[in-house]
Scaffold this active site. Structure first.
Site, mmCIF file in Angstrom:
data_model
loop_
_atom_site.group_PDB
_atom_site.id
_atom_site.type_symbol
_atom_site.label_atom_id
_atom_site.label_comp_id
_atom_site.label_asym_id
_atom_site.label_seq_id
_atom_site.Cartn_x
_atom_site.Cartn_y
_atom_site.Cartn_z
ATOM 1 N N HIS B 236 0.865 -1.183 0.000
ATOM 2 C CA HIS B 236 0.000 0.000 0.000
ATOM 3 C C HIS B 236 0.895 1.225 0.000
ATOM 4 O O HIS B 236 1.823 1.309 0.812
ATOM 5 C CB HIS B 236 -0.902 -0.024 1.233
ATOM 6 C CG HIS B 236 -2.009 0.969 1.205
ATOM 7 N ND1 HIS B 236 -1.796 2.316 1.280
ATOM 8 C CD2 HIS B 236 -3.353 0.816 1.100
ATOM 9 C CE1 HIS B 236 -2.959 2.951 1.224
ATOM 10 N NE2 HIS B 236 -3.927 2.054 1.114
ATOM 11 N N ARG B 256 -6.543 10.544 -0.269
ATOM 12 C CA ARG B 256 -6.368 11.006 -1.648
ATOM 13 C C ARG B 256 -7.720 11.159 -2.341
ATOM 14 O O ARG B 256 -7.918 12.045 -3.166
ATOM 15 C CB ARG B 256 -5.447 10.040 -2.404
ATOM 16 C CG ARG B 256 -3.986 10.193 -1.985
ATOM 17 C CD ARG B 256 -3.107 9.068 -2.513
ATOM 18 N NE ARG B 256 -3.236 7.870 -1.685
ATOM 19 C CZ ARG B 256 -3.188 6.635 -2.156
ATOM 20 N NH1 ARG B 256 -3.043 6.412 -3.446
ATOM 21 N NH2 ARG B 256 -3.297 5.616 -1.333
#
Lengths: 251, 605
Positions: B236, B256
């Site tokens: 990740h 994000r």
């Protein structure tokens, strides 16, 4: 701070005592890091529960310098004073070993709380119309990570040991989210009064103070439930109205 | 009869995260007796860590979305190594699985029209993730747990399974111990569902808890199952990196999705460089367009921060390697900047990302509404897993053994899209439970082998009988994790992988001599010694598969074969236990894509 002294309670159901460990620290260490380091280097069989190490699973509850906290969210520098840092298991539940306690009672209580009954869906795809303002109140209660720290500090359980008659703050939060779920039809008010013993809570708010998720347990969950219980059980006018119109006070 | 307590169920589910709970609920609904084993307490499984949401093409926020687009996105994200049938079922069934959670008490965030709100996420063309702030996994596991406890399921908390039991080829139960007292237990079952999650603990920097030791992958392998796609480990891109004690803890992609941007130490938004060809047409040209996308402009394209995880992770590593990293070897993730765009950004961030705010505040002393976070890749998820029939989730080689969730392979191919895990759990958890129940009804007769139970007991007791050893179990675990991190991590090559395979053999020898002090009561040293077998098995499967795939694709990056190569796109890597007892690997052709699905991929671009 390069190292710290930890006094960790070690023992089982019969007996136990504090053992002292010196731990070298790295920057940002939380108490759980120190416990893991002791486990890896000095005492392989030191028992503790943990999973996420990020305050999301509620496994590593303990009493640190006497305060109920999650070990993973307690930075060593915040609890280090002049003396050693003490770490001991939650005292309201029976010890299994070291920092691990038998919390199975909580699971039994939860299973005894009446389950959900969803009303008919609003849409053809089987879903419901709910607005953000409908779900916001119960969403607060659904943040609960079941660390049982609130149960641990509740004096009805801790001091008076009324486990058989009183469900404890965790389960009032659980009942509150269910009662305030916009699509649920189950009525838990009689159960809260008769079986779950909500009346024993005298709103000292100890539970709210220790909640690592900052759930406003007493004000937002327990007091509204108490009000519903009181309205239902003791207000003669409401009782009469309900008898005539069959109206519910859910929602 | 063995001396150990026996528990008999029609269906035994091993692992009680989202997939296991959903499987158990479904099997119980089919009217069979169900046992559910959890390694921890109920409700503590790794599912609680999932933050961003559950992908389901309901089209509540953008009505252009539908299962076809979700299918195409999943296949593109997986670089076409996915089981296309699983990707199809997943895209079709996840909306119903999401709505069903509401009927069991889940309360997702809402749209203004009162429907389930959906958010943007990497690799998903439209806003698709049903979510509750950034604690969607907790919402899911609690919903399944609270519903599950009323379905007559027998729950065995804090029990670890060490071996599956067989009757010929068929799986008929499991052997394990309870953590509390170290007592052995024999589980007899007509069908077994594995839902044990991942294997992140094979690495040093990981978002996974102590439980993620690849138990299910390894149990299945030793029982004769095939594992597929094991070379694909998702790193990740955004884990915490500072201070050291928090290293690896997940920072949700939701940051994000809400407009967070990545910058290097020059303040440069480096993600705008090197957009992969597969995604050029779907990616914003300017920061302005990216911001419009995250704020719901249907005409805008996604910012490059929302490209797939494999790409973002590699880009961060590149910035660090080229000297443009953050002080502690990562990149800056900035959500605070949105104050330039919206009023009251502080309250907005706290509302949308409450646990991220809390996590950085408490653990790193950073206020994310004011300062950027420092982030870097963390081992997060295994795309590979037990090879299963896509419709039933039964192992390709072991009848009666089913797998669902992270432990099963196929859905995600070479790289998983964020949000496709929570949906995977419930879609295939349900299918596994349903088909395991059916298998149990159709195959009522079986026998348990006493010698196998005795062998399992002997194996489990061995570390305690050896007593304290010079090198302890935690040291060996650390050695393996360090080696996997350095040699089988985000950048691989032939030499490193061969070295790692040698290292695994060496550590395996050491494990055969490792001992644990203390007694059988709740003894983490003993448990860690037993987990090592699983960690070594999955480590070997990863390294062997990674060495065999001589190209870079999805999450698998080879420094010595840096490009994607079309000739490697037609098969999956399969590992299984060979006749001599060692691990063997083969390349297996991907079944041809039906025309209908090929057309969808073509149309969706």
């Amino acid at each position: 701070m390069k190292s710290a002294t930890f006094k960790v309670w070690r023992g089982d159901r019969e007996a136990g005592d504090f053992q002292t460990y010196e731990v070298e620290l790295e920057p940002g260490y939380v108490v759980l890091d120190a416990i893991h380091k002791i486990q890896a280097e000095q005492a392989n069989d030191l028992a503790c529960r943990w999973n996420c190490k990020a305050g999301k699973c509620g496994s590593c509850s303990a009493e640190i310098n006497g305060s109920p906290r999650l070990m993973c969210m307690t930075r060593v520098e915040d609890v280090a004073g002049n003396g050693p840092i003490t770490v001991e298991p939650m005292r309201t539940f029976p010890v299994i070993k070291d920092l691990v306690t038998d919390v199975s009672w909580n699971y039994e209580v939860k299973a005894s709380i009446q389950k959900m009954t969803p009303r008919e869906p609003d849409f053809e795809d089987g879903s419901w119309k709910m607005h953000q303002y409908d779900v916001e109140r119960p969403q607060e209660f659904r943040k609960c990570i079941e660390c049982f720290l609130c149960q641990n500090v509740c004096h009805v359980l801790r001091d008076h040991q009324m486990h058989g008659e009183f469900a404890g703050p965790r389960h009032f939060v659980f009942a509150a989210q269910a009662e305030m779920n916009p699509i649920d039809l189950t009525d838990r008010i009689p159960q809260l009064r008769e079986e779950l013993g909500i009346g024993y809570c005298n709103i000292t708010k100890c539970c709210t103070k220790v909640c690592p998720e900052s759930i406003t347990i007493t004000d937002n969950a327990i007091i509204p439930l108490k009000e519903r219980v009181v309205d239902r059980s003791y207000d003669p006018l409401t009782k009469l109205v309900r008898r005539i119109f069959g109206r519910s006070d859910k929602g | 009869m063995s001396d150990y307590p026996e528990f008999e169920h029609d269906v035994l589910v091993i692992g009680a995260g989202g997939a296991g709970l959903r499987a158990a609920i479904e099997a119980a609904a089919q009217g069979v007796r169900v046992g559910l084993v959890c390694k921890s307490l109920l409700g503590k499984a790794h599912t609680v860590m999932a933050e961003g949401g559950m992908a389901a093409a309901m089209g509540n926020v953008d009505d252009r979305d539908g299962w076809r687009t979700h299918f195409a996105d999943t296949m593109r994200g997986g670089q076409y190594l996915n089981s296309w049938r699983m990707a199809e079922l997943h895209a079709k069934e996840s909306p119903e699985r999401a709505r069903e959670l509401e009927s069991w008490g889940a309360l997702f965030d809402r749209t203004p029209e009162g429907r389930i709100l959906q958010r943007n996420f990497g690799g998903h063309k439209y806003p698709r993730l049903a979510h509750v702030g950034d604690r969607t996994g907790l919402e899911m596991i609690r919903t399944l747990q609270d519903h599950g406890i009323h379905q007559g399921i027998d729950v065995h908390m804090e029990v670890t399974v060490t071996r599956l039991l067989k009757d010929g080829d068929r799986c008929v139960g499991a052997f394990g111990y309870d953590r509390e007292q170290g007592r052995f237990r024999v589980f007899k079952a007509k069908a077994v569902v594995l839902s044990t999650g991942g294997l992140g603990r094979a690495y040093l920097v990981t978002s996974n808890s102590w439980e993620g030791t690849g138990d299910g992958h390894s149990l299945a392998y030793h029982a004769g199952a095939e594992l597929r796609d094991m070379e694909f480990i998702q790193f990740h891109p955004t884990g915490m990196i500072w201070p050291p004690s928090v290293r690896g803890i997940l920072v949700t992609e939701g940051v994000r999705g809400e407009g967070g941007i990545l910058k290097n130490n020059k303040g440069d938004r480096f993600m705008f460089r090197d957009i992969p060809p597969l995604y050029v047409e779907q990616t914003a040209d300017t920061p302005e367009e990216g911001w419009r996308y995250v704020t719901g402009d249907r005409e805008a394209r996604r910012p490059p921060e929302l490209l797939t995880r494999d790409h973002v992770a590699r880009k961060i590593v590149k910035e660090v390697q080229e000297g443009r990293g953050s002080p502690h070897g990562g990149a800056f993730l900035d959500i605070a900047w949105i104050k330039e765009r919206i009023k009251d950004s502080e309250a907005h961030i706290k509302k949308k990302l409450p646990s991220m705010y809390h996590q950085f505040k408490e653990l790193a002393g950073i206020d994310i509404t004011k300062e950027p976070m420092e982030v870097g890749p963390t081992t997060h998820y295994a795309m590979g897993g037990v090879a299963v029939d896509p419709d039933t989730q039964m192992s390709t080689t072991v009848p009666g053994l089913f797998a669902a969730g992270e432990v099963a392979g196929g859905l995600h191919g070479a790289n998983r899209l964020g949000g496709n895990s929570l949906s995977d759990l419930v879609v295939f958890g349900k299918r596994a439970g349903e088909h395991a129940a059916k298998f149990a009804r159709d195959n009522p007769q079986y026998a348990i082998s006493e010698p196998e139970i005795e062998a399992a007991a002997g194996e489990a007791l061995a570390p305690l009988e050896r007593g304290v050893s010079q090198v302890g179990p935690f040291q060996l675990q650390f050695e393996l994790q360090t080696m996997m991190q350095d040699q089988v991590g985000i950048a691989r090559d032939e030499g490193l992988l061969t070295k790692a395979l040698d290292g695994i053999r060496r550590i395996r020898d050491a494990v055969s001599e490792v001992g644990a002090g203390g007694n059988r009561w709740y003894n983490p040293g003993w448990h860690t010694a037993l987990d090592m077998k699983h960690l070594l098995t999955v480590s070997e499967a990863i390294a062997l598969s990674a060495r065999e795939r001589k190209e870079s694709r999805g999450a698998h990056s080879r420094l010595d074969h840096p490009d994607k190569d079309a000739k490697w796109s037609t098969f999956n890597m399969i590992v299984r236990k060979g006749p001599e007892g060692g691990m063997v690997i083969e390349r297996r052709d991907i079944p041809p894509l039906p025309q209908e699905l090929a057309d969808i991929i073509e149309e969706e671009g």
